[in-house]
Motif scaffolding. Structure first.
Motif, PDB file in Angstrom:
ATOM      1  N   VAL A   1      26.023  49.866  45.361  1.00 36.41           N
ATOM      2  CA  VAL A   1      25.402  49.227  44.567  1.00 36.41           C
ATOM      3  C   VAL A   1      23.672  49.045  44.237  1.00 36.41           C
ATOM      4  CG1 VAL A   1      27.654  48.796  43.542  1.00 36.41           C
ATOM      5  CG2 VAL A   1      25.996  47.146  44.581  1.00 36.41           C
ATOM      6  N   SER A   2      23.113  49.421  43.287  1.00 36.31           N
ATOM      7  CA  SER A   2      22.177  48.875  42.503  1.00 36.31           C
ATOM      8  C   SER A   2      21.599  46.993  43.088  1.00 36.31           C
ATOM      9  CB  SER A   2      21.696  48.961  41.191  1.00 36.31           C
ATOM     10  OG  SER A   2      22.372  48.432  40.090  1.00 36.31           O
ATOM     11  N   ALA A   3      20.620  47.129  42.872  1.00 30.12           N
ATOM     12  CA  ALA A   3      20.238  45.401  43.086  1.00 30.12           C
ATOM     13  C   ALA A   3      20.635  44.522  41.908  1.00 30.12           C
ATOM     14  CB  ALA A   3      18.752  45.611  43.508  1.00 30.12           C
ATOM     15  N   ILE A   4      20.500  45.428  40.606  1.00 33.27           N
ATOM     16  CA  ILE A   4      20.091  44.487  39.629  1.00 33.27           C
ATOM     17  C   ILE A   4      22.026  43.832  39.394  1.00 33.27           C
ATOM     18  CG2 ILE A   4      21.069  46.203  37.653  1.00 33.27           C
ATOM     19  CD1 ILE A   4      19.822  44.576  35.936  1.00 33.27           C
ATOM     20  N   ALA A   5      23.325  44.930  39.842  1.00 29.21           N
ATOM     21  CA  ALA A   5      24.514  44.334  39.905  1.00 29.21           C
ATOM     22  C   ALA A   5      24.311  44.030  41.391  1.00 29.21           C
ATOM     23  CB  ALA A   5      25.423  46.166  39.994  1.00 29.21           C
ATOM     24  N   ARG A   6      23.950  44.056  42.235  1.00 27.46           N
ATOM     25  CA  ARG A   6      24.999  43.406  43.544  1.00 27.46           C
ATOM     26  C   ARG A   6      25.861  41.603  43.100  1.00 27.46           C
ATOM     27  NH1 ARG A   6      20.124  45.383  47.628  1.00 27.46           N
ATOM     28  NH2 ARG A   6      20.486  47.594  47.783  1.00 27.46           N
ATOM     29  N   GLY A   7      24.620  41.292  42.640  1.00 29.65           N
ATOM     30  CA  GLY A   7      24.731  39.398  42.165  1.00 29.65           C
ATOM     31  C   GLY A   7      26.234  39.851  41.592  1.00 29.65           C
ATOM     32  N   PRO A   8      26.354  40.227  40.556  1.00 31.43           N
ATOM     33  CA  PRO A   8      27.144  39.410  39.353  1.00 31.43           C
ATOM     34  C   PRO A   8      28.663  40.377  40.294  1.00 31.43           C
ATOM     35  CG  PRO A   8      25.479  41.046  38.009  1.00 31.43           C
ATOM     36  CD  PRO A   8      25.227  41.010  39.768  1.00 31.43           C
ATOM     37  N   LEU A   9      28.283  41.859  40.621  1.00 35.46           N
ATOM     38  CA  LEU A   9      29.833  42.188  41.931  1.00 35.46           C
ATOM     39  C   LEU A   9      30.124  41.693  42.828  1.00 35.46           C
ATOM     40  CD1 LEU A   9      29.383  45.709  41.984  1.00 35.46           C
ATOM     41  CD2 LEU A   9      30.336  44.870  40.241  1.00 35.46           C
ATOM     42  N   ALA A  10      29.242  40.789  43.431  1.00 31.07           N
ATOM     43  CA  ALA A  10      29.484  39.941  44.662  1.00 31.07           C
ATOM     44  C   ALA A  10      30.430  38.489  43.896  1.00 31.07           C
ATOM     45  CB  ALA A  10      28.158  39.421  46.166  1.00 31.07           C
TER      46      ALA A  10
ATOM     47  N   LEU B   1      28.152  50.383  33.658  1.00 29.82           N
ATOM     48  CA  LEU B   1      28.974  48.918  33.600  1.00 29.82           C
ATOM     49  C   LEU B   1      29.507  48.954  32.210  1.00 29.82           C
ATOM     50  CD1 LEU B   1      25.893  46.814  34.247  1.00 29.82           C
ATOM     51  CD2 LEU B   1      28.266  46.589  35.135  1.00 29.82           C
ATOM     52  N   THR B   2      29.670  49.947  30.985  1.00 29.29           N
ATOM     53  CA  THR B   2      29.483  50.579  29.842  1.00 29.29           C
ATOM     54  C   THR B   2      31.299  51.091  30.076  1.00 29.29           C
ATOM     55  OG1 THR B   2      27.553  50.388  28.604  1.00 29.29           O
ATOM     56  CG2 THR B   2      29.492  51.410  27.500  1.00 29.29           C
ATOM     57  N   LEU B   3      31.060  52.054  31.320  1.00 26.85           N
ATOM     58  CA  LEU B   3      32.437  52.683  30.791  1.00 26.85           C
ATOM     59  C   LEU B   3      33.393  51.733  31.623  1.00 26.85           C
ATOM     60  CD1 LEU B   3      30.818  55.632  33.033  1.00 26.85           C
ATOM     61  CD2 LEU B   3      32.294  55.260  30.788  1.00 26.85           C
ATOM     62  N   VAL B   4      32.934  50.764  32.859  1.00 24.79           N
ATOM     63  CA  VAL B   4      33.665  50.289  33.332  1.00 24.79           C
ATOM     64  C   VAL B   4      34.350  48.908  32.528  1.00 24.79           C
ATOM     65  CG1 VAL B   4      34.272  47.493  34.877  1.00 24.79           C
ATOM     66  CG2 VAL B   4      32.833  49.654  35.837  1.00 24.79           C
ATOM     67  N   LEU B   5      33.122  48.062  31.746  1.00 27.90           N
ATOM     68  CA  LEU B   5      33.713  47.039  30.800  1.00 27.90           C
ATOM     69  C   LEU B   5      34.758  48.030  29.007  1.00 27.90           C
ATOM     70  CD1 LEU B   5      30.852  45.329  30.084  1.00 27.90           C
ATOM     71  CD2 LEU B   5      32.586  44.492  31.420  1.00 27.90           C
ATOM     72  N   GLY B   6      34.462  49.290  29.120  1.00 26.43           N
ATOM     73  CA  GLY B   6      34.939  50.029  27.862  1.00 26.43           C
ATOM     74  C   GLY B   6      36.466  50.625  28.235  1.00 26.43           C
ATOM     75  N   GLY B   7      36.909  51.126  29.777  1.00 28.71           N
ATOM     76  CA  GLY B   7      37.384  51.937  29.982  1.00 28.71           C
ATOM     77  C   GLY B   7      38.408  51.791  30.974  1.00 28.71           C
ATOM     78  N   TYR B   8      38.497  50.784  32.125  1.00 32.28           N
ATOM     79  CA  TYR B   8      38.760  50.175  32.476  1.00 32.28           C
ATOM     80  C   TYR B   8      39.924  48.195  32.033  1.00 32.28           C
ATOM     81  CZ  TYR B   8      37.778  53.248  36.190  1.00 32.28           C
ATOM     82  OH  TYR B   8      37.778  54.649  36.530  1.00 32.28           O
ATOM     83  N   CYS B   9      38.225  47.697  31.833  1.00 28.71           N
ATOM     84  CA  CYS B   9      38.437  46.642  31.736  1.00 28.71           C
ATOM     85  C   CYS B   9      39.721  45.589  30.545  1.00 28.71           C
ATOM     86  CB  CYS B   9      37.660  45.334  31.151  1.00 28.71           C
ATOM     87  SG  CYS B   9      36.702  45.051  33.427  1.00 28.71           S
ATOM     88  N   THR B  10      39.454  47.155  29.528  1.00 25.21           N
ATOM     89  CA  THR B  10      40.335  47.478  28.337  1.00 25.21           C
ATOM     90  C   THR B  10      42.129  47.675  28.848  1.00 25.21           C
ATOM     91  OG1 THR B  10      39.871  48.998  27.633  1.00 25.21           O
ATOM     92  CG2 THR B  10      38.191  47.230  26.847  1.00 25.21           C
ATOM     93  N   GLY B  11      41.740  48.730  29.464  1.00 25.67           N
ATOM     94  CA  GLY B  11      43.336  49.641  30.102  1.00 25.67           C
ATOM     95  C   GLY B  11      43.086  50.567  29.383  1.00 25.67           C
ATOM     96  N   TYR B  12      42.250  51.260  28.695  1.00 28.29           N
ATOM     97  CA  TYR B  12      41.460  52.405  28.038  1.00 28.29           C
ATOM     98  C   TYR B  12      41.901  53.539  29.540  1.00 28.29           C
ATOM     99  CZ  TYR B  12      39.389  56.117  25.763  1.00 28.29           C
ATOM    100  OH  TYR B  12      39.412  57.835  24.993  1.00 28.29           O
ATOM    101  N   ALA B  13      41.923  53.330  30.775  1.00 29.45           N
ATOM    102  CA  ALA B  13      41.890  54.306  31.222  1.00 29.45           C
ATOM    103  C   ALA B  13      43.443  55.002  31.822  1.00 29.45           C
ATOM    104  CB  ALA B  13      40.869  53.988  32.794  1.00 29.45           C
TER     105      ALA B  13
END
Length: 412
Positions: free
Chosen positions: A113-122, A352-364
């Motif tokens: 994952v990209s450096a900017i996402a490592r902190g939040p994901l960890a 991040l947009t796809l995760v929040l909009g698709g998975y976190c809402t259950g849309y997927a």
């Protein structure tokens, strides 16, 4: 959303089951994750964990349901769902959180994952691991062996990459919780097959989850049989993923347990067949093989997994009639893995947009969507169906007949 199993809506009719039963477990798990752990936790929803909820119900004979409020993903319709506080859903929630936290931590540690996402994901992985432990304590599940096994996976893969005898030097220092498992000791023995060592962590976790369904259902007589069924399920899940990703892993120089151990894809497929047969025997020993929901949500989908992989190999999954000519053409058109052609990998913002909009809402769950890590288009989980490739065999091993030949010893 993670998972291997996809029950066929058409197959539910054969067993006299309402096809909405799978969605009842799915929505129950989704709501349990949301209510207990926040909206983001819905991204950890694991389809295979629904089997834990189903197995608990199948053994206890009880089916607690509640009417869920209207949801945009159901067209603003109410629905009967498994209660979020039911023991099976709590176990499924614990499994989803624990496995997702390990998967994310692995990606972060590998630099995927990209450096900017490592902190939040960890941070998310740490939180979900902590909440999985708390959830396990509430239902009496000893989660420490599972955590130790998941941690061992990293070491085992590293040793395989370095061409070191996998597990050979670590057996003496393994945690007591792992040393107490006969399955684990056998897999880590010096004479054990290297591939068995690499699949052991997944198998240990699955065996513990399956066995605990018997504990929650107060069916202590089923614990050993379901532990064996879970051990075989874990092997199927791990090997099926390795077979499906074989070409893609080779193209991107990623670790694959088959390549690392010199196991060919046909050899792995034969191991899958053996595990499927052993799993069926274990489920039968628990007197669950004739329970309609068990056949529909576990046994038939596993056979469909083998059928898909066998079709991709140009082989037959169970019988000579198991793959229709049209299915073989589609399999060869897709390539060995059955994946759609690779697409552009999304950037961090788009992911991040796809995760929040698709998975976190259950849309997927209910709509076609884009996989946030690879950019691959995925079908809605709720409409995935494995009945299209079963041909005209009426063999009873899939959703195309009712002769029940799966109990005849044909290893299907």
């Amino acid at each position: 959303m993670f998972g291997l199993l996809r029950p066929c809506a058409h197959g539910a009719q054969k067993y006299g089951i309402d096809a909405a039963e799978w969605q009842a477990h799915l929505c129950g798990l989704c709501l349990g994750l949301r209510d207990g752990h926040g909206q983001l936790a819905r991204a950890t929803t694991n389809k295979d964990a629904l089997v834990l909820s189903m197995l608990t119900e199948a053994q206890s004979g009880s089916a607690a349901r509640t009417t869920a409020a209207p949801c945009p993903l159901r067209g603003m319709r109410r629905a009967s769902v498994v209660t979020a506080d039911s023991p099976g859903v709590q176990l499924a929630t614990t499994a989803s959180l624990l496995l997702a936290s390990a998967k994310i931590r692995d990606h972060v540690d590998d630099g995927d994952v990209s450096a900017i996402a490592r902190g939040p994901l960890a941070k998310a992985a740490t939180r979900w691991n902590r909440e999985a432990r708390a959830g396990a304590a509430r239902i009496g599940l000893d989660v420490e062996p599972l955590v130790a096994a998941l941690a061992a996976q990293v070491r085992l893969e590293r040793e395989a990459k370095e061409l070191v005898a996998v597990g050979g030097s670590g057996a003496g220092s393994m945690p007591e919780s792992l040393a107490a498992s006969p399955h684990w000791r056998s897999a880590m023995a010096p004479s054990a097959d290297p591939l068995d060592r690499l699949t052991a962590p997944t198998q240990l976790c699955a065996s513990a989850f399956f066995a605990h369904t018997a504990v929650l259902a107060d069916r202590s007589d089923n614990i050993d049989a379901l532990r064996e069924a879970g051990w075989q399920f874990g092997r199927i899940a791990h090997l099926a993923d390795a077979v499906a990703d074989y070409d893609d892993d080779a193209a991107h120089d990623r670790f694959n347990p088959l390549a690392a151990t010199g196991t060919t894809v046909p050899e792995a497929y034969e191991l899958l067949r053996q595990s499927n047969s052993s799993l069926r025997a274990a489920v039968a020993a628990a007197e669950l093989s004739r329970v309609p929901t068990v056949r529909w949500m576990l046994l038939d989908p596993l056979t469909a997994v083998l059928r898909r992989l066998g079709g991709g190999l140009g082989a037959l999954a169970a019988h000579t009639c198991a793959v229709s000519p049209d299915a073989e053409v589609r399999a060869h058109a897709r390539g060995r893995s059955g994946h759609r052609p690779p697409t552009r990998r999304p950037g961090i913002g788009e992911s991040l947009t796809l995760v929040l909009g698709g998975y976190c809402t259950g849309y997927a769950c209910c709509a076609d969507h884009t996989q946030p890590c690879t950019g691959e288009r995925k079908d809605a989980w709720i409409k995935n169906c494995d009945c299209s490739d079963c041909g005209e065999c009426d063999c009873g091993c899939c959703d195309c007949g009712d002769c029940n030949c799966c109990d005849c010893g044909c290893d299907c």
